[in-house]
Design an enzyme around this catalytic site. Structure first.
Site, PDB file in Angstrom:
ATOM      1  N   PRO A 166       0.834  -1.194   0.000  1.00  0.00           N
ATOM      2  CG  PRO A 166      -0.512  -1.421   1.885  1.00  0.00           C
ATOM      3  CD  PRO A 166       0.744  -1.905   1.289  1.00  0.00           C
ATOM      4  CD  GLU A 167       3.870   2.137  -3.909  1.00  0.00           C
ATOM      5  OE1 GLU A 167       4.134   3.197  -4.484  1.00  0.00           O
ATOM      6  OE2 GLU A 167       4.211   1.027  -4.361  1.00  0.00           O
TER       7      GLU A 167
END
Length: 260
Positions: A2-3
């Site tokens: 997850p960015e």
DNA sequence: CCTATCTCCTGTAGGC
DNA sequence: TGCCTACAGGAGATAG
């Protein structure tokens, strides 16, 4: 994994769904995080009213009425879901009759951690070409490693750094200080653009279940990825190269034709 | 301060 | 088929 866009997608969903509600119970199910949540953080959540969710880089922040905020990081495999079971639920909150569950198979996720010093938000005005030029100047480290350094810019990980470098036509292994002015200007704009698009499309779900939002919905950014996880360049079709482990030990794909 | 390397973890993919 | 290893990647620690 997850960015920034994925965390922002989670933030928006949780904020819309749970803002203003009260946490009636905290249930610790598999308390085996690599870094255990401080008891004080779980205590702070118990009985708290959620003022809303905010985000800083890849960190998600639960803002509580009259109490200190609680910071979450999803690590590599962390997921927050409303409802939804899995064998990897670490703890859950009962909020307005619903269960907000924190799942994490690889256990790098964190809860109740301090918010570290982070660089500017790439989608806000403090991040611009002049700032990027300033932080790259004189640096011999690969530009991709610098893009992923959260102290310099908050929110880019391997996917979006790889895509931004491709969009800017810059090879990931270039020394940060070797970029010409026009290149760093293109790169700053590309960082903003890939992140903006990622947010707009609800994040990247690269393989079946890698990222799903709190309601189990996949993102659509994977449809727009030009390089990451591909064999051939999404722009010109050339076979991609991988600098392999030479940048932070991570795969670093690039197109030898589009990127210099 | 800067850079490179190692470590945490486990599900999955690839090799033989 | 089944076993074994390598790999994925956030971030933080550490060595030089």
């Amino acid at each position: 994994m997850p960015e920034l866009p994925e965390v922002e997608t989670v933030r928006r969903a949780l904020d819309a769904r749970l803002r203003g509600r009260t946490v009636s119970a905290v249930l610790v199910r598999r308390p085996t995080f690599y870094r255990r949540p401080p008891a004080a953080a779980l205590r702070a959540l118990e009985g708290a009213t959620l003022r809303g969710f905010s985000r800083r880089g890849k960190y998600l922040i639960a803002e509580l009425e009259g109490r200190p905020s609680v910071v979450f990081h999803l690590g590599m495999s962390g997921r927050l879901t409303v409802g939804g079971e899995s064998p990897h639920v670490r703890f859950e909150l009962t909020v307005g009759g619903e269960s907000l569950r924190f799942h994490d198979s690889r256990r790098f996720g964190r809860v109740g951690c301090p918010l570290p010093a982070l660089g500017p938000e790439p989608l806000e005005p403090a991040f611009d070409a002049a700032y990027l030029r300033k932080v790259l100047r004189g640096r011999s480290a690969p530009v991709k490693a610098l893009l992923m350094d959260q102290r310099l810019i908050a929110g880019l990980g391997n996917i979006y750094a790889t895509e931004a470098l491709h969009a800017a036509g810059v090879r990931p292994g270039r020394a940060g200080g070797s970029l010409r002015r026009a290149e760093s200007e293109r790169l700053a704009a590309a960082c903003r653009e890939v992140l903006r698009l990622g947010v707009e499309l609800g994040g990247a779900t690269l393989d079946d279940e890698s990222f799903l939002d709190p309601l189990g919905r996949p993102g659509r950014m994977q449809e727009r990825v030009r390089v990451y996880g591909r064999d051939a360049c999404g722009d010109c079709g050339a076979p991609l190269l991988d600098t392999r482990r030479s940048i932070g030990g991570r795969a670093s794909l690039y197109c030898p034709s589009c990127q210099r």
